[in-house]
Design a protein around this motif. Structure first.
Motif, PDB file in Angstrom:
ATOM      1  N   GLU A 263       0.858  -1.178   0.000  1.00 59.95           N
ATOM      2  CA  GLU A 263       0.000   0.000   0.000  1.00 59.95           C
ATOM      3  C   GLU A 263       0.899   1.234   0.000  1.00 59.95           C
ATOM      4  O   GLU A 263       1.721   1.417   0.892  1.00 59.95           O
ATOM      5  CB  GLU A 263      -0.901   0.021   1.227  1.00 59.95           C
ATOM      6  N   PHE A 264       0.757   2.052  -1.022  1.00 58.92           N
ATOM      7  CA  PHE A 264       1.493   3.304  -1.145  1.00 58.92           C
ATOM      8  C   PHE A 264       0.560   4.454  -0.798  1.00 58.92           C
ATOM      9  O   PHE A 264      -0.573   4.501  -1.285  1.00 58.92           O
ATOM     10  CB  PHE A 264       1.979   3.513  -2.589  1.00 58.92           C
ATOM     11  N   VAL A 265       1.037   5.386   0.022  1.00 57.45           N
ATOM     12  CA  VAL A 265       0.267   6.582   0.348  1.00 57.45           C
ATOM     13  C   VAL A 265       1.187   7.784   0.179  1.00 57.45           C
ATOM     14  O   VAL A 265       2.282   7.814   0.735  1.00 57.45           O
ATOM     15  CB  VAL A 265      -0.297   6.535   1.785  1.00 57.45           C
ATOM     16  N   PHE A 266       0.733   8.759  -0.603  1.00 57.56           N
ATOM     17  CA  PHE A 266       1.509   9.965  -0.895  1.00 57.56           C
ATOM     18  C   PHE A 266       0.724  11.185  -0.449  1.00 57.56           C
ATOM     19  O   PHE A 266      -0.501  11.223  -0.607  1.00 57.56           O
ATOM     20  CB  PHE A 266       1.750  10.097  -2.405  1.00 57.56           C
ATOM     21  N   THR A 267       1.416  12.219   0.061  1.00 57.61           N
ATOM     22  CA  THR A 267       0.764  13.505   0.254  1.00 57.61           C
ATOM     23  C   THR A 267       1.141  14.400  -0.915  1.00 57.61           C
ATOM     24  O   THR A 267       2.278  14.397  -1.379  1.00 57.61           O
ATOM     25  CB  THR A 267       1.161  14.194   1.582  1.00 57.61           C
ATOM     26  N   VAL A 268       0.153  15.144  -1.401  1.00 59.35           N
ATOM     27  CA  VAL A 268       0.337  16.030  -2.551  1.00 59.35           C
ATOM     28  C   VAL A 268      -0.199  17.408  -2.174  1.00 59.35           C
ATOM     29  O   VAL A 268      -1.390  17.549  -1.867  1.00 59.35           O
ATOM     30  CB  VAL A 268      -0.418  15.503  -3.793  1.00 59.35           C
ATOM     31  N   SER A 269       0.674  18.405  -2.195  1.00 60.79           N
ATOM     32  CA  SER A 269       0.269  19.784  -1.893  1.00 60.79           C
ATOM     33  C   SER A 269      -0.277  20.443  -3.158  1.00 60.79           C
ATOM     34  O   SER A 269       0.452  21.080  -3.913  1.00 60.79           O
ATOM     35  CB  SER A 269       1.453  20.585  -1.351  1.00 60.79           C
ATOM     36  N   ALA A 270      -1.554  20.246  -3.368  1.00 63.17           N
ATOM     37  CA  ALA A 270      -2.237  20.830  -4.527  1.00 63.17           C
ATOM     38  C   ALA A 270      -3.734  20.757  -4.263  1.00 63.17           C
ATOM     39  O   ALA A 270      -4.201  19.964  -3.438  1.00 63.17           O
ATOM     40  CB  ALA A 270      -1.894  20.060  -5.802  1.00 63.17           C
ATOM     41  N   GLU A 271      -4.449  21.574  -4.953  1.00 65.05           N
ATOM     42  CA  GLU A 271      -5.907  21.517  -4.872  1.00 65.05           C
ATOM     43  C   GLU A 271      -6.398  20.367  -5.753  1.00 65.05           C
ATOM     44  O   GLU A 271      -5.852  20.124  -6.830  1.00 65.05           O
ATOM     45  CB  GLU A 271      -6.521  22.837  -5.322  1.00 65.05           C
ATOM     46  N   GLU A 272      -7.418  19.689  -5.307  1.00 68.98           N
ATOM     47  CA  GLU A 272      -7.947  18.544  -6.051  1.00 68.98           C
ATOM     48  C   GLU A 272      -8.335  18.919  -7.472  1.00 68.98           C
ATOM     49  O   GLU A 272      -8.098  18.155  -8.414  1.00 68.98           O
ATOM     50  CB  GLU A 272      -9.146  17.966  -5.301  1.00 68.98           C
TER      51      GLU A 272
END
Length: 137
Positions: free
Chosen positions: A117-126
């Motif tokens: 299971e990979f989980v990434f945080t992304v600083s952007a608006e959906e």
């Protein structure tokens, strides 16, 4: 499986990630890995989580990051979770959302990654995400 946590800067993505990491550390029968550009999370994570400061390895760009992940998987067959904070910073270009989508697709195609299971945080608006990234929400 790939998941992303999306939101603007300061919206609580890292806190959500920490909670997910610590929950995985409680329930995982294998190894839980957190990749970050610093060791700032070391006091927030369970002691059985392997925190890796990827800046120590000179990773520049999504291609090098993918190679690093493949190396982790090749060297450790019982990884169950890989968490990555601020993947756009790791990729080297903070707004390369298309490059992120390509890299996520490449991870998704890795045969050995199917059980991780990979989980990434992304600083952007959906709304700003291309479809190649949005499908992992």
């Amino acid at each position: 499986m790939i998941k992303i946590i999306v939101g603007s800067r300061g919206s609580g993505k890292t806190k959500t990630l920490i909670d997910q990491i610590n929950e995985a550390a409680k329930t995982s029968a294998g190894n839980v890995i957190c990749l970050d550009k610093t060791l700032k999370l070391q006091y927030d994570l369970a002691t059985n989580v392997r925190l890796v400061d990827i800046d120590q390895y000179g990773i520049k760009g999504f291609g090098e990051f993918l190679g690093f992940v493949c190396g982790l998987m090749a060297g450790n067959y019982d990884i169950t979770h890989i968490f990555v904070d601020s993947i756009l910073k790791v990729g080297g270009a903070e707004k390369d959302l298309d490059g992120l989508g390509v890299m996520l697709g490449e991870i998704d195609e890795l045969k050995d990654a199917k059980d991780i299971e990979f989980v990434f945080t992304v600083s952007a608006e959906e709304a700003a995400l291309p479809e190649s990234v949005r499908k992992y929400l």
